[in-house]
Design an enzyme around this catalytic site. Structure first.
Site, PDB file in Angstrom:
ATOM      1  N   GLU A 108     -15.729  13.895 -30.279  1.00 18.62           N
ATOM      2  CA  GLU A 108     -15.645  13.920 -31.062  1.00 18.62           C
ATOM      3  C   GLU A 108     -16.061  16.367 -31.252  1.00 18.62           C
ATOM      4  O   GLU A 108     -16.779  16.338 -32.419  1.00 18.62           O
ATOM      5  CB  GLU A 108     -16.503  13.612 -31.838  1.00 18.62           C
ATOM      6  CG  GLU A 108     -15.826  11.907 -32.646  1.00 18.62           C
ATOM      7  CD  GLU A 108     -14.674  11.325 -31.115  1.00 18.62           C
ATOM      8  OE1 GLU A 108     -15.756  10.961 -30.085  1.00 18.62           O
ATOM      9  OE2 GLU A 108     -13.591  11.298 -31.336  1.00 18.62           O
ATOM     10  N   ASN A 119      -8.101  11.499 -28.083  1.00 17.49           N
ATOM     11  CA  ASN A 119      -7.924  11.395 -29.431  1.00 17.49           C
ATOM     12  C   ASN A 119      -7.291  13.025 -29.637  1.00 17.49           C
ATOM     13  O   ASN A 119      -8.697  13.360 -28.798  1.00 17.49           O
ATOM     14  CB  ASN A 119      -8.558  11.010 -30.398  1.00 17.49           C
ATOM     15  CG  ASN A 119      -9.776  11.312 -30.137  1.00 17.49           C
ATOM     16  OD1 ASN A 119     -10.886  10.827 -29.577  1.00 17.49           O
ATOM     17  ND2 ASN A 119     -10.427  12.656 -31.825  1.00 17.49           N
ATOM     18  N   ASP A 178      -7.417   8.489 -35.111  1.00 13.13           N
ATOM     19  CA  ASP A 178      -7.912   8.177 -33.660  1.00 13.13           C
ATOM     20  C   ASP A 178      -7.884   7.565 -32.775  1.00 13.13           C
ATOM     21  O   ASP A 178      -8.935   6.703 -32.070  1.00 13.13           O
ATOM     22  CB  ASP A 178     -10.110   8.416 -34.806  1.00 13.13           C
ATOM     23  CG  ASP A 178     -11.081   8.353 -32.850  1.00 13.13           C
ATOM     24  OD1 ASP A 178     -10.944   9.076 -32.325  1.00 13.13           O
ATOM     25  OD2 ASP A 178     -12.116   7.533 -33.557  1.00 13.13           O
TER      26      ASP A 178
END
Lengths: 171, 602
Positions: free
Chosen positions: B194, B278, B320
């Site tokens: 992230e 991801n 994701d």
């Protein structure tokens, strides 16, 4: 006697609703708008929810930005998590100025049992360009003006907003 | 004369064995002893199965708490303790304390270690400051700290033998995963999907912490350690620049593909297995292409890191669906043929069975019937889209585009399962899978990358599948056919690693805090006990002084603690809806504690 009780109850209700409509920056009632941004009587940014549930653009944009940048720590809908406090509650006592300061510079709450650390977002355009949006959305949450779901209807994005967003995000 | 020859022969062999190093021979041997639990995954095959059978389906109902231990740390406690000889090693989330407990002496603390780490690492960890456990080998305990340092501690004293920086937390690189020891190397992954990190798997020498190899999930061939001719994907060579040509420009440099899941190792094939996460950002429009090799199952040579085969499960991720979940290695018979299999329950809701020698795809089926982003994987070997999932337009956030809210996608970004590992019992030949049963709305939008800052780019809201209120299931799965055998509803996502035992009992924890025991054959609940806090740890078993124990860490948190703390809402309930579903905060509060169970004395 019974009437007196009722009157007392009514007074309490008024007092209660008075409390409900004040937060860390005072009375959130919108008194004017500038290019789609609503301001309270102190000149602080605030939300506007119409009778049919239509919210101002900033509240809607704040919902989206919150659920990208903030909810990974503070939980969905400003409700808090096992990790970070409920901003829905924090904004009941936190002023607009304090909110901006914390988001830009971060904060540390270190106690004997916990180390809560929030990073500084001042250099992150995904947050810094949307500070007012986040504040307005969370202010609306703190005053129960919007619920826990995505606002169904919203005002359009103004041209001034679009221009400012483009220049801030650099694209 | 004969004696002399024998003696020389034997000592020469011993020297040879020591020369080819062999922490993992020692470990492999120790992991066969069910009295101990010497690696985070239980064994190299990741089965989380124990041969211990003092606790059985018939007597588990009488289980009692034998002893407890407070870790002194709040926050989410993932992973579980190690048991090596008479010592138990307990780890915690940030600040990543490690305790050595003396099982032979009232579980007294032999040593405690607490690193000094900059607390600024805390907010760079996307979803709580979790840690999935320590590894043991060669008289050392290996700890992968939050600040992405790998530290080797003397297992007898807790003194630091060496430490090495695996990554830079100021750029969003952090440590949450458990290391795995293979031969003379310790392998660690990276978290930071992230934060736009170019993630890697890295091997260090267990003696001195010297880096041996580093293999990125995306980038040029010499960075991702693939051989264009020899590394295969679905039986064919991957070719030159297999990763970089699937990204726009140099986006692979901030491409994610993080490696924070569990590793597995097959000593006979000499391959390590893990998944990559991801691609960054969560906005698919911003990163055209397949984004290889994010979302990929990797089989690598542990000595030099070279990839033998790869399989990308979710090309060009739009939801994701990290591919990091554990690989479980089993030897089973399919269509009358003995196969060396790899089974993987992906975040994307598909349960995959592959041949782990060559990466041939055998089974890909939904392990939650509500999965609706795909109609399934193309299993036709002659098809140009062989091995790819067919994405349905209704769930495609790429098709929906930026600033469009795509509704009703199942599973949610949490996946049908996250890091919480499943177990496999060779007795029943079933996998026992802790699952999430949550759907989402997903709206991608444009984001800018700033080093060390979140790089997300999507707004999500989550809720149980329409018409249902349970947010989790605990299921038994037949990996040979890809079918659910039984399924138990759970109010919340099951975020605890399962344990299968030869006693015919399967254990798991719940987010409310229950340790549960169910019948391996039927799923019937046989026992439950509410521990001090919600369980996101993995259940472990060991034997001490002739008695079988079950141990589990409580301490609610992790992504589950963030997403489910306040309860989920029903997006169709309209304005003013209040918490449509159960809130975790009504059941449990923070607090790290180990609870150890055993049967009462006869």
């Amino acid at each position: 006697m019974r009437i007196i009780y009722l009157i007392a109850a009514a007074i309490m209700l008024v007092a209660a609703s008075g409390i409900a409509f004040a937060d860390g920056s005072g009375d959130p009632t919108a008194v004017k708008s500038e290019d789609g941004k609503y301001l309270d009587k102190e000149g602080n940014p605030t939300y506007k929810v119409q009778a049919d549930g239509t919210v101002d653009w900033y509240t809607y944009s704040g919902y989206r930005r919150y659920h990208s940048e903030c909810h990974v720590c503070h939980g969905p809908d400003g409700m808090g998590s096992s990790y970070a406090p409920a901003l829905k509650d924090s904004l009941k006592t936190m002023s607009y100025g304090d909110f901006m300061g914390v988001v830009a510079s971060g904060r540390k709450n270190v106690t004997t049992s916990q180390e809560n650390v929030m990073p500084a977002f001042g250099d992150n355009p995904n947050v810094a360009c949307y500070m007012d949006d986040l504040y307005i959305y969370l202010r609306a949450r703190a005053n129960d003006a919007v619920g826990r779901v995505r606002p169904a209807k919203h005002e359009d994005k103004s041209k001034a907003y679009t221009d400012a967003e483009k220049s801030c995000m650099g694209h | 004369m004969r004696k002399v020859l024998l003696a020389t022969g034997m000592s020469a062999m011993a020297v040879f064995a020591a020369g080819s190093a062999t922490a993992n021979d020692e470990l492999n041997k120790m992991s066969q002893n069910p009295a101990e639990w010497v690696m985070p995954t239980g064994d190299y095959a990741n089965t989380r199965y124990s041969k211990l059978k003092q606790i059985t389906a018939a007597n588990v109902g009488k289980l009692q708490v034998a002893w407890t231990f407070s870790t002194g740390v709040l926050r989410g406690h993932e992973g579980g303790p190690l048991i090596v000889g008479n010592t138990m090693y307990v780890h915690t989330p940030f600040p990543n304390k490690v305790y050595a407990l003396d099982l032979a002496n009232e579980n007294k603390i032999i040593w405690a270690y607490e690193p000094k780490q900059d607390p600024n690492v805390i907010p760079v960890m996307c979803c709580d400051t979790v840690n999935r456990g320590v590894a043991y080998a060669d008289g050392k305990i290996f700890l992968h700290q939050a600040d992405d340092k790998l530290v080797a501690l003397d297992s007898k004293t807790g003194k630091v033998a060496w430490s090495v920086a695996n990554g830079d937390p100021s750029k969003g690189q952090t440590g949450t995963s458990a290391p795995m020891i293979v031969k003379d190397k310790v392998l660690v992954g990276t978290s930071g999907g992230e934060f736009g990190v170019q993630c890697s798997m890295t091997a260090y020498n267990i003696k001195d912490g010297k880096q041996v190899w580093k293999a990125y999930s995306e980038g040029p061939d010499d960075q991702i350690l693939v051989d264009p001719e020899k590394t295969t994907a679905l039986g064919k060579p991957v070719g030159k620049d297999s990763s970089t040509k699937t990204w726009e420009g140099d986006q692979w440099k901030i491409g994610g593909g993080c490696t924070w899941g569990w590793l597995a190792y097959d000593p006979s094939l000499d391959l390590v297995y893990y998944g990559s996460g991801n691609p960054s950002t969560w906005n698919p429009k911003q990163r055209p292409g397949d984004n290889k090799w994010s979302m990929t199952i990797w089989a690598r040579n542990p000595d030099n890191g070279m990839a033998k085969w790869v399989y990308q499960m979710t090309p060009h991720d739009e939801w994701d669906y990290d591919g990091v979940n554990e690989m479980i290695l089993t030897d089973q018979t399919i269509d009358g043929k003995a196969r060396k299999l790899l089974t993987h329950f992906d975040r994307n809701g598909l349960g995959y069975t592959l041949d782990r020698a060559d990466g041939e795809l055998l089974v890909a089926q939904k392990y939650d019937p509500k999965v609706n982003w795909t109609s399934g994987v193309d299993m036709n070997k002659s098809s140009p889209t062989y091995g790819r999932p067919k994405v349905l337009d209704s769930a495609s956030t790429e098709k929906g585009g930026e600033d469009h809210n795509t509704k009703g996608i199942c599973p949610a970004a949490l996946g049908s399962k996250d890091e919480q590992p499943a177990a496999y019992s060779p007795d029943t030949q079933l996998f026992y899978v802790p699952t999430n049963h949550v759907c989402m709305d997903y709206e991608p939008f444009k984001v800018s990358y700033t080093a060390g800052q979140p790089y997300v780019g999507a707004t999500l809201s989550m809720y149980p599948p329409p018409g249902e209120t349970n947010m989790g299931n605990f299921i038994a799965w037949d990996g040979k056919t890809g079918k659910i055998v039984w399924s138990n509803k759970e109010q919340f996502s099951v975020w605890s690693g399962a344990l299968a035992t030869a006693g015919g009992v399967v254990f798991y924890g719940t987010l409310e805090g229950y340790l549960k025991a169910v019948d391996a054959k039927t799923g019937k609940e046989l026992y439950k006990f509410k521990t001090p806090s919600g369980i996101i740890g993995n259940v472990t078993t060991y034997e001490h002084a002739g008695k079988q124990y079950i141990a589990v860490l409580s301490g609610v948190g992790g992504w589950a603690g963030i997403g489910l703390a306040a309860g989920l809402t029903d997006p169709t309930a309209g304005l003013g809806a209040v918490g449509g579903y159960a809130a975790l905060t009504n059941y449990t509060a923070l607090g790290g504690a180990l609870t150890v169970f055993s049967l009462p004395a006869q």
